[in-house]
Write an enzyme that holds these catalytic residues in place. Structure first.
Site, short mmCIF file in Angstrom:
data_model
loop_
_atom_site.label_atom_id
_atom_site.label_comp_id
_atom_site.label_asym_id
_atom_site.label_seq_id
_atom_site.Cartn_x
_atom_site.Cartn_y
_atom_site.Cartn_z
N ARG A 183 -17.82 -0.86 -15.92
CA ARG A 183 -17.43 0.36 -15.20
C ARG A 183 -18.35 0.57 -14.01
O ARG A 183 -17.94 0.97 -12.94
CB ARG A 183 -17.44 1.58 -16.14
CG ARG A 183 -17.24 2.88 -15.38
CD ARG A 183 -16.74 4.06 -16.21
NE ARG A 183 -17.26 4.13 -17.55
CZ ARG A 183 -18.54 4.46 -17.86
NH1 ARG A 183 -19.40 4.74 -16.91
NH2 ARG A 183 -18.90 4.49 -19.12
N TYR B 207 0.76 12.60 2.39
CA TYR B 207 1.44 11.90 1.29
C TYR B 207 1.70 12.87 0.12
O TYR B 207 0.83 13.68 -0.23
CB TYR B 207 0.55 10.73 0.84
CG TYR B 207 1.05 10.01 -0.39
CD1 TYR B 207 2.16 9.19 -0.32
CD2 TYR B 207 0.42 10.17 -1.61
CE1 TYR B 207 2.63 8.53 -1.43
CE2 TYR B 207 0.88 9.52 -2.74
CZ TYR B 207 1.99 8.70 -2.64
OH TYR B 207 2.45 8.05 -3.76
N ASP C 278 -6.82 8.64 5.57
CA ASP C 278 -5.98 7.77 4.75
C ASP C 278 -5.41 6.72 5.70
O ASP C 278 -4.55 7.03 6.53
CB ASP C 278 -4.86 8.59 4.08
CG ASP C 278 -3.97 7.74 3.17
OD1 ASP C 278 -3.84 6.53 3.42
OD2 ASP C 278 -3.38 8.31 2.23
N LYS D 117 -0.10 -0.92 -1.29
CA LYS D 117 0.85 -1.13 -0.20
C LYS D 117 0.52 -2.41 0.58
O LYS D 117 0.48 -3.47 -0.01
CB LYS D 117 0.87 0.11 0.69
CG LYS D 117 0.89 1.44 -0.09
CD LYS D 117 2.17 1.67 -0.86
CE LYS D 117 2.07 2.81 -1.86
NZ LYS D 117 1.69 4.10 -1.30
C1 LIG Z 1 1.12 5.31 -1.87
C2 LIG Z 1 0.21 6.13 -1.04
C3 LIG Z 1 -0.86 6.83 -1.64
C4 LIG Z 1 -1.12 6.82 -3.13
O1 LIG Z 1 -1.52 5.57 -3.58
P1 LIG Z 1 -1.22 4.99 -5.08
O2 LIG Z 1 -1.75 3.62 -5.01
O3 LIG Z 1 0.26 5.08 -5.28
O4 LIG Z 1 -1.95 5.87 -6.03
C5 LIG Z 1 -1.69 7.54 -0.80
N1 LIG Z 1 -1.47 7.61 0.53
C6 LIG Z 1 -0.44 6.97 1.13
C7 LIG Z 1 -0.25 7.08 2.58
C8 LIG Z 1 0.44 6.22 0.35
O5 LIG Z 1 1.47 5.60 0.94
#
Ligand SMILES: *Cc1c(COP(=O)(O)O)cnc(C)c1O
Length: 401
Positions: free
Chosen positions: A53, A105, A177, A202
């Site tokens: 961890r 998001y 982000d 992604k």
């Molecule tokens: C998908 C996404 C998230 C969340 O991420 P997860 O891996 O699904 O928890 C946060 N910000 C953006 C812009 C996203 O497309």
């Protein structure tokens, strides 16, 4: 670690293995260390790892890779993008206030409005494309300004440098982000941002196979504070997934470059179609955020949205499209079509959605690696079906009238 003087495309390939002292075999890939605990050298000498961890060599190779790619000090890997984002917000204390992009998001919206609220962390949503409006909403207890640019799903552009200036003048941290742009196209730390976040589910991993999140801090002090939260909260990425993500990152340059080229061609093509009232893509010269976007980013990415007249047209389009999968998520080798109103933004009340431009005719397309001509041909036949439906409806209405 790959040298910082190399181009990003080169670092994508080598950052995980170069200079890795763990590697005694010459293996070109980072080994997957499936070990929760580590034998200590002797009674009072501790090795570099004690418990997974707190630290795992595979995860660490990934964490050093993303720190290298974003040009930051500390990289940290989490079980999901939301785990990374949630852990970042745990840097705050009760009574603090955060400013957030209005079209954030959906999962981040849910965290802020439903979870952080319980811990007495206040928030205000602002239109971050407007620096004056953002400045007006800063309070004495504002500790973080949270940016998403381009935003989801309408791809609004926030001036990162402008927001950083405001934040620094008011003693707030800035979080970005960077999921949509990835380090290939946008390096927010360069502009003075304190913390970059990724849903590595992604583009970074790129194959719709894992859920993962990453965070990178600009300085070491913030990195230590976030690493403490990572270890305390415990939402870490497992070694297997860390390995998959390292492999995914290696092809990011080739994947995102091709997908972005295709996305621009599709956006331009869609823009000429009579059934489509709006196309949102920051690479289009008439996109309102285009001038700022080209100043702060090296590419426009693989995501675009477009507006059909209504829900019936969107439904007909989705029912006739052949190649893209119809799903939530984005940033993969296969094109992914989604309907934000009931998918990514389902957590948002209807009035909030409409105010953000997420109407019933809006579709979002994440462009994959299929041949551009196949995608355009497919889109054209689905648009034709949506157009036919509209004509039939008109005739029906006429006959009724
Ligand atoms: C998908 C996404 C998230 C969340 O991420 P997860 O891996 O699904 O928890 C946060 N910000 C953006 C812009 C996203 O497309």
């Amino acid at each position: 670690m790959g040298s910082y003087k190399d181009q990003l495309e080169t670092r994508f390939i080598h950052a995980s293995t170069h200079g890795n002292k763990e590697n005694k075999t010459g293996a070109v890939n980072v080994p997957i260390y499936l070990s929760s605990t580590y034998h200590q050298e002797n009674f009072d000498t501790f090795g570099p790892y004690d418990y997974s961890r707190s630290g795992n060599p595979t995860r660490q190779a990934l964490e050093q890779t993303i720190a290298n790619l974003e040009g930051g000090k500390t990289g940290l890997a989490f079980a999901s993008g939301m785990a990374a984002i949630s852990s970042a917000f745990m840097l705050l204390s009760s009574g603090d206030h955060v400013l957030i992009s209005k079209d954030v998001y959906g999962g981040t919206y849910r965290l802020i409005t439903e979870v952080l609220r319980k811990f007495n962390i206040e928030h205000t949503f602002v239109n971050m494309t407007d620096l004056n409006e953002t400045c007006r909403e800063i309070r004495p207890n504002t500790k973080v300004i949270y940016i998403e640019t381009p935003s989801n799903p309408c791809l609004n552009i926030t001036d990162i440098e402008g927001i950083v200036k405001l934040a620094k003048a008011h003693g707030c941290l800035t979080f970005v982000d960077n999921t949509f742009m990835t380090p290939l196209y946008q390096n927010p730390l360069q502009f003075g941002v304190d913390l970059v976040l990724h849903s590595a589910t992604k583009f970074l991993s790129g194959h719709s196979d894992i859920i993962a999140g990453l965070a990178v801090t600009k300085n070491e002090e913030l990195g230590e504070r976030l690493a403490f939260i990572q270890n305390s909260f415990g939402s870490i990425l497992g070694a297997q997934d860390a390995y998959h993500l390292i492999q995914g990152i290696k092809t990011l340059g080739a994947r995102l470059t091709q997908s972005s080229d295709t996305a621009l061609k599709i956006a331009t093509h869609l823009n000429d179609h009579p059934l489509i009232s709006e196309v949102y893509y920051p690479g289009l010269s008439f996109h309102p955020g285009h001038p700022i976007h080209v100043r702060q980013s090296k590419g426009s990415g693989a995501l675009l949205s477009f507006r059909l007249p209504n829900k019936a047209a969107a439904k007909a389009f989705v029912e006739h499209i052949r190649l893209p999968v119809f799903a939530v998520s984005l940033g993969a080798v296969e094109s992914i079509l989604s309907y934000p109103a009931t998918m990514s933004h389902a957590a948002m009340p209807e009035t909030e959605r409409e105010a953000r431009g997420i109407t019933d005719g809006l579709l979002r397309l994440s462009v994959g690696l299929e041949h551009v001509n196949d995608l355009i041909e497919d889109i054209d036949q689905a648009l034709e079906a949506a157009t036919q439906l509209r004509k039939e409806k008109r005739i029906l209405l006429k006959h009724r009238g």
